[in-house]
Scaffold this motif. Structure first.
Motif, short mmCIF file in Angstrom:
data_model
loop_
_atom_site.label_atom_id
_atom_site.label_comp_id
_atom_site.label_asym_id
_atom_site.label_seq_id
_atom_site.Cartn_x
_atom_site.Cartn_y
_atom_site.Cartn_z
N SER A 227 46.35 29.72 10.62
CA SER A 227 45.48 30.81 11.07
C SER A 227 44.19 30.30 11.69
O SER A 227 43.53 30.99 12.45
N GLY A 228 43.81 29.05 11.36
CA GLY A 228 42.56 28.50 11.90
C GLY A 228 42.73 27.05 12.31
O GLY A 228 43.77 26.43 12.13
N LEU A 229 41.67 26.49 12.88
CA LEU A 229 41.68 25.09 13.31
C LEU A 229 41.32 24.18 12.14
O LEU A 229 40.66 24.61 11.19
N SER A 230 41.77 22.93 12.21
CA SER A 230 41.44 21.97 11.17
C SER A 230 41.36 20.58 11.78
O SER A 230 41.82 20.35 12.90
N VAL A 231 40.77 19.65 11.05
CA VAL A 231 40.60 18.27 11.52
C VAL A 231 41.79 17.43 11.07
O VAL A 231 42.11 17.38 9.88
N ASP A 232 42.45 16.76 12.01
CA ASP A 232 43.55 15.85 11.70
C ASP A 232 42.97 14.65 10.96
O ASP A 232 42.11 13.94 11.50
N PRO A 233 43.40 14.39 9.71
CA PRO A 233 42.79 13.30 8.93
C PRO A 233 43.06 11.91 9.51
O PRO A 233 42.34 10.97 9.19
N ARG A 234 44.06 11.76 10.35
CA ARG A 234 44.37 10.44 10.92
C ARG A 234 43.65 10.22 12.25
O ARG A 234 43.06 9.18 12.48
N SER A 235 43.73 11.20 13.13
CA SER A 235 43.12 11.03 14.46
C SER A 235 41.69 11.53 14.54
O SER A 235 40.94 11.14 15.42
N GLY A 236 41.34 12.44 13.62
CA GLY A 236 40.00 13.02 13.65
C GLY A 236 39.86 14.15 14.64
O GLY A 236 38.77 14.72 14.79
N LYS A 237 40.94 14.52 15.33
CA LYS A 237 40.90 15.59 16.32
C LYS A 237 40.97 16.96 15.65
O LYS A 237 41.65 17.13 14.63
N THR A 238 40.27 17.92 16.24
CA THR A 238 40.30 19.29 15.73
C THR A 238 41.41 20.05 16.45
O THR A 238 41.40 20.17 17.68
N ARG A 239 42.39 20.51 15.68
CA ARG A 239 43.56 21.18 16.25
C ARG A 239 44.01 22.32 15.37
O ARG A 239 43.52 22.49 14.25
N ARG A 240 44.99 23.07 15.89
CA ARG A 240 45.64 24.10 15.07
C ARG A 240 46.92 23.47 14.51
O ARG A 240 47.85 23.18 15.25
N HIS A 241 46.94 23.26 13.21
CA HIS A 241 48.10 22.64 12.57
C HIS A 241 49.13 23.72 12.23
O HIS A 241 48.99 24.88 12.64
#
Length: 321
Positions: A227-241
């Motif tokens: 439902s929202g965006l989050s930070v990828d713990p490996r790449s550090g990119k903010t995405r919708r998982h």
């Protein structure tokens, strides 16, 4: 103390080289930390079978963990020694794995499945229906990509399932329209995010390098996005998982309670029910094995013990009275 972070970094590096999931990375690192802490921060290189056995025994006796948890800890430690430290393990055969108890799976009747699903709505209703209708595992549904649904052939492709194997399973006809309507909503949000300069999604392994524009393409999007965006713990990119599986687990627990069902059922129970109901309807066990993705038919045969067949098809003497 300086060596511990370096060792964990080595563990993470080897896990990523072997393309293990972020869950496995977190779990293995936690077990390595607990093992070192248990032995007062000795380096694993100076420890061996005796220390591993002592740690596992403490888990079983003092912590009272299950056999599967104990074996998970052992798997993490064996990974540490074999893959990270590259040490010869002459004592490997001495480490005894905990024996898992043989238990029959919890299975819901067709009526109980229908009652439970009736208490769900929205995307969790659709995800639960796919669990029961296809026999997929929870995370296989949660990680499903748009490109892996074939409405013409009525099938779905499970990518990198258990054992890192692909397989094909069935797409229920009755879910075609609800799924298309759901995807229309997801696509509209994806288009809006593209217009806002976002809209990229995580691609596994080296696919992001191979398909430079892939993360932004509709085909690679999750069927059940978060439902929202989050930070990828490996790449550090903010995405919708993808959707958090705990959301479905919580909703399913509430649905089971509202349906008045006293069985200890979870979303995975829908997979067990799928297999059992197929076998009850006369479906060939080899076909069910392929749909479930079992490497050995013996794993699938556990569902035959749930059926009212064979030795269990006897008539109780009380019913003869």
């Amino acid at each position: 103390m300086d060596e511990k972070p370096r060792l964990l970094d080595q563990v993470r590096e080897q896990i990523r080289l072997k393309h293990y999931s972020i869950r496995t990375e977190r779990v293995y690192c936690e077990w390595v930390k607990r093992f070192i802490r248990f032995h007062h921060y000795q380096h694993p290189e100076v420890m061996g079978a005796a220390e591993v056995e002592a740690f596992l025994s403490d888990l079983a006796v003092r912590k009272n963990v299950s056999a599967s948890t104990q074996n998970q800890a052992l798997a993490a430690l064996l990974f540490l020694y074999k893959q990270v430290l590259k040490l010869d393990l002459p004592w490997l055969g001495e480490v005894v794995r905990a024996k898992k108890p043989s238990r029959l799976p919890v299975v819901l009747s067709i009526g109980e499945v229908q009652q439970t699903l009736a208490h769900l709505e929205g995307d969790v209703w659709l995800a639960a229906n796919l669990l029961y209708g296809s026999g997929m595992r929870l995370m296989e549904v949660i990680r499903l990509r748009v490109k892996d649904i074939d409405f013409i052939r009525l099938e779905m492709v499970v990518r990198d399932g258990k054992g890192m194997k692909d397989r094909v399973t069935v797409l229920p006809r009755c879910l075609i329209e609800p799924l298309k309507q759901h995807l229309a909503v997801v696509k509209a949000r994806h288009v809006a995010e593209l217009n806002a300069g976002r809209g990229d999604v995580y691609l596994p392994f080296a696919l992001e390098r191979k398909y430079a524009k892939g993360p932004w393409e509709w085909a690679w999007q999750y069927v059940f996005p978060a439902s929202g965006l989050s930070v990828d713990p490996r790449s550090g990119k903010t995405r919708r998982h993808h959707m958090d599986e705990k959301r479905l687990q919580r909703a399913f627990k509430v649905a089971i309670k509202r349906a008045g069902i006293v069985k200890l059922a979870t979303p995975h129970t829908l997979r067990h029910s799928f297999a059992t109901h197929l076998l009850e309807s006369g479906q060939d066990i080899r076909t069910v094995q392929e749909l479930l993705g079992h490497a050995d038919v013996k794993t699938t045969q556990i569902y035959t013990h749930v059926l009212n067949r064979g030795g269990l098809a006897v008539l109780s003497p009380l019913d003869r009275a």
